[in-house]
Design a protein around this motif. Sequence first.
Motif, mmCIF file in Angstrom:
data_model
loop_
_atom_site.group_PDB
_atom_site.id
_atom_site.type_symbol
_atom_site.label_atom_id
_atom_site.label_comp_id
_atom_site.label_asym_id
_atom_site.label_seq_id
_atom_site.Cartn_x
_atom_site.Cartn_y
_atom_site.Cartn_z
ATOM 1 N N GLY A 97 0.818 -1.210 0.000
ATOM 2 C CA GLY A 97 0.000 0.000 0.000
ATOM 3 C C GLY A 97 0.853 1.261 0.000
ATOM 4 N N LEU A 98 1.942 1.245 0.777
ATOM 5 C CA LEU A 98 2.828 2.410 0.809
ATOM 6 C C LEU A 98 3.475 2.635 -0.549
ATOM 7 C CD1 LEU A 98 4.106 4.681 2.469
ATOM 8 C CD2 LEU A 98 5.957 3.086 3.052
ATOM 9 N N GLU A 99 3.811 1.561 -1.248
ATOM 10 C CA GLU A 99 4.379 1.715 -2.589
ATOM 11 C C GLU A 99 3.420 2.455 -3.513
ATOM 12 O OE1 GLU A 99 5.490 -2.067 -4.150
ATOM 13 O OE2 GLU A 99 7.345 -2.160 -3.004
ATOM 14 N N ARG A 100 2.124 2.149 -3.392
ATOM 15 C CA ARG A 100 1.142 2.837 -4.228
ATOM 16 C C ARG A 100 1.076 4.324 -3.893
ATOM 17 N NH1 ARG A 100 0.441 -2.110 -6.320
ATOM 18 N NH2 ARG A 100 -1.591 -2.506 -7.289
ATOM 19 N N VAL A 101 1.173 4.651 -2.599
ATOM 20 C CA VAL A 101 1.163 6.061 -2.194
ATOM 21 C C VAL A 101 2.385 6.781 -2.759
ATOM 22 C CG1 VAL A 101 1.298 7.631 -0.224
ATOM 23 C CG2 VAL A 101 -0.202 5.626 -0.118
ATOM 24 N N ARG A 102 3.510 6.130 -2.714
ATOM 25 C CA ARG A 102 4.718 6.758 -3.257
ATOM 26 C C ARG A 102 4.606 6.957 -4.771
ATOM 27 N NH1 ARG A 102 8.849 3.260 0.558
ATOM 28 N NH2 ARG A 102 8.993 4.796 2.239
ATOM 29 N N ASP A 103 3.926 6.041 -5.441
ATOM 30 C CA ASP A 103 3.680 6.227 -6.876
ATOM 31 C C ASP A 103 2.866 7.502 -7.120
ATOM 32 O OD1 ASP A 103 5.057 3.926 -7.553
ATOM 33 O OD2 ASP A 103 3.257 2.675 -7.670
ATOM 34 N N VAL A 104 1.858 7.721 -6.258
ATOM 35 C CA VAL A 104 1.041 8.931 -6.390
ATOM 36 C C VAL A 104 1.908 10.170 -6.178
ATOM 37 C CG1 VAL A 104 -0.912 10.219 -5.454
ATOM 38 C CG2 VAL A 104 -1.049 7.724 -5.652
ATOM 39 N N ARG A 105 2.748 10.125 -5.138
ATOM 40 C CA ARG A 105 3.586 11.302 -4.849
ATOM 41 C C ARG A 105 4.516 11.616 -6.013
ATOM 42 N NH1 ARG A 105 5.764 15.139 -4.973
ATOM 43 N NH2 ARG A 105 6.712 16.449 -3.356
ATOM 44 N N ARG A 106 5.063 10.598 -6.651
ATOM 45 C CA ARG A 106 5.932 10.845 -7.818
ATOM 46 C C ARG A 106 5.146 11.486 -8.959
ATOM 47 N NH1 ARG A 106 8.748 6.184 -5.760
ATOM 48 N NH2 ARG A 106 7.207 4.746 -6.638
ATOM 49 N N ALA A 107 3.881 11.083 -9.093
ATOM 50 C CA ALA A 107 3.055 11.665 -10.158
ATOM 51 C C ALA A 107 2.687 13.114 -9.860
ATOM 52 C CB ALA A 107 1.784 10.839 -10.345
ATOM 53 N N LEU A 108 2.819 13.529 -8.602
ATOM 54 C CA LEU A 108 2.439 14.888 -8.202
ATOM 55 C C LEU A 108 3.606 15.870 -8.223
ATOM 56 C CD1 LEU A 108 -0.008 14.112 -5.235
ATOM 57 C CD2 LEU A 108 -0.592 14.937 -7.531
ATOM 58 N N VAL A 109 4.735 15.472 -8.758
ATOM 59 C CA VAL A 109 5.901 16.366 -8.810
ATOM 60 C C VAL A 109 5.572 17.705 -9.478
ATOM 61 C CG1 VAL A 109 8.186 16.664 -9.860
ATOM 62 C CG2 VAL A 109 7.633 14.551 -8.627
ATOM 63 N N PRO A 110 4.802 17.750 -10.569
ATOM 64 C CA PRO A 110 4.505 19.067 -11.170
ATOM 65 C C PRO A 110 3.761 20.015 -10.245
ATOM 66 C CG PRO A 110 4.027 17.293 -12.724
ATOM 67 C CD PRO A 110 4.281 16.643 -11.396
ATOM 68 N N TRP A 111 3.130 19.491 -9.202
ATOM 69 C CA TRP A 111 2.348 20.336 -8.287
ATOM 70 C C TRP A 111 2.943 20.325 -6.879
ATOM 71 C CZ3 TRP A 111 0.113 16.548 -11.461
ATOM 72 C CH2 TRP A 111 -0.612 17.033 -12.566
ATOM 73 N N GLN A 112 4.219 20.002 -6.749
ATOM 74 C CA GLN A 112 4.771 19.747 -5.417
ATOM 75 C C GLN A 112 4.859 21.000 -4.533
ATOM 76 O OE1 GLN A 112 8.588 17.992 -5.979
ATOM 77 N NE2 GLN A 112 9.519 19.785 -6.921
ATOM 78 N N HIS A 113 4.698 22.169 -5.096
ATOM 79 C CA HIS A 113 4.727 23.377 -4.270
ATOM 80 C C HIS A 113 3.335 23.790 -3.800
ATOM 81 C CE1 HIS A 113 8.942 23.777 -5.085
ATOM 82 N NE2 HIS A 113 8.749 23.843 -6.402
ATOM 83 N N GLU A 114 2.327 23.061 -4.220
ATOM 84 C CA GLU A 114 0.972 23.355 -3.765
ATOM 85 C C GLU A 114 0.804 22.886 -2.314
ATOM 86 O OE1 GLU A 114 -1.181 25.042 -5.404
ATOM 87 O OE2 GLU A 114 -0.122 25.121 -7.331
ATOM 88 N N GLU A 115 -0.073 23.566 -1.606
ATOM 89 C CA GLU A 115 -0.240 23.276 -0.182
ATOM 90 C C GLU A 115 -0.736 21.850 0.052
ATOM 91 O OE1 GLU A 115 -2.530 25.051 3.779
ATOM 92 O OE2 GLU A 115 -2.793 26.010 1.811
ATOM 93 N N TYR A 116 -1.646 21.356 -0.790
ATOM 94 C CA TYR A 116 -2.183 20.022 -0.552
ATOM 95 C C TYR A 116 -1.118 18.944 -0.759
ATOM 96 C CZ TYR A 116 -2.934 20.703 -5.630
ATOM 97 O OH TYR A 116 -2.778 20.996 -6.953
ATOM 98 N N VAL A 117 -0.123 19.192 -1.642
ATOM 99 C CA VAL A 117 0.971 18.225 -1.806
ATOM 100 C C VAL A 117 1.920 18.313 -0.615
ATOM 101 C CG1 VAL A 117 2.893 17.484 -3.266
ATOM 102 C CG2 VAL A 117 0.784 18.311 -4.310
#
Length: 409
Positions: free
Chosen positions: A370-390
């Motif tokens: 399950g943690l691996e899946r969460v990390r996959d999501v975080r990698r996909a969110l790199v373009p928005w990594q400065h947003e507060e929700y990220v």
Amino acid sequence: MPRPTGNPKLRAARLAAGYRSQQDLIDALSARGIVVGRRQVGRWESASPPLPYPDVRRALADLLGQPLEQLGFDVTSGGERDRRPGSGPLPPVNRAPVRTPNAPQPASAAADYLAVTRAHRRLYWTVAPSTLHPAVAAHAALGEQLLEATAGRTRQTLAAALSESWLLAGRVEFFDLREPSRAGSTWVRALQAAGEADDPLLGSAVLAHMAFIPGWTGRREAAAERMTAARTYARRGPASPEFLAWLDAVEAECETRSGSTRTALNLITHGEAILAGGGEHSNPEWMDWFSPVRLAAFKGNTQLAAGHVPQARTTLLGVLEELPADADKQRTVVLGDLGAVEAAAKQPEAAAAYAVRALEMLERHWYATGLERVRDVRRALVPWQHEEYVRNLDDRLYGWGAVVSALAN
């Protein structure tokens, strides 16, 4: 059923290592400069296998990934039966500490051992892996010692329960702790015990689990070989529709991770048809990790990998609704996949929200997959990594509690 003849431990280890025939093993030994014949390998796989020469012992242990004593050989003999004339004294054998052998066990021993195995099977869904794994491994070690003190139907029942215990220990190691090499060795022992029990369905289940190891790293050919062996054993079953559909699901995940999503979706469609058609054979009692809703979870992940984002969202939301209450480990995986769906759909805030939900659940029920899946999501969110929700996701992902849980489990 009569106890299988010969040396099932060596045969199981040979098969698990990818050597389908005795000739395959002969060829592998030959590649290392060791020449043996079919007759010699046949003697090793007999009921009273002679101890090989020292150089062959080292090669067998290396090729099969198991020490000689776990391959059915009597290492305490020192190898005198196969000693080469004029070869000089053999190196001393490292003998295990002397232990008092168990007295012959009554028929009730198998039932008592199986009762604990069943309890561990149920506890898997709620107990932390770092807590459960030592108990399961110790129980399996006990089973191996008791096996030496049983015979007939009692031995067969005990061997089947032992195989299930090793299978569960390997599942914890692979899915919960992400230790694939350790799981591989554990599953070899599960396969050997299934051979002692002459239980083809258990053997098939172990082999299919072993396919995950190369399958998750994209080694398609190695995974396919193990799935071929698993399906061969399943034909000796009789296998239930759920079991056959699960084999399709396992192979579909391996195909997905190697990039063959079309093949994977065809396998899942085949599995759905098997479940819809029903059958006369019931599901094995020990197979509590699969159901139609879990097949749908496989499907949603494959649809996502194939780029079918709207279909994946619909499938995974349906899975989330239908998962039973005790399926929190699977729920973390589905939440992670839904986060990946939203990231692919350019909905980063929704993606982060799903990832946070998964992390909240992982704090209660740790599951490395399950943690691996969460990390996959975080990698996909790199373009928005400065947003507060990220950043809020990062605070949760890299908080003290999450770090401690990752290290502890």
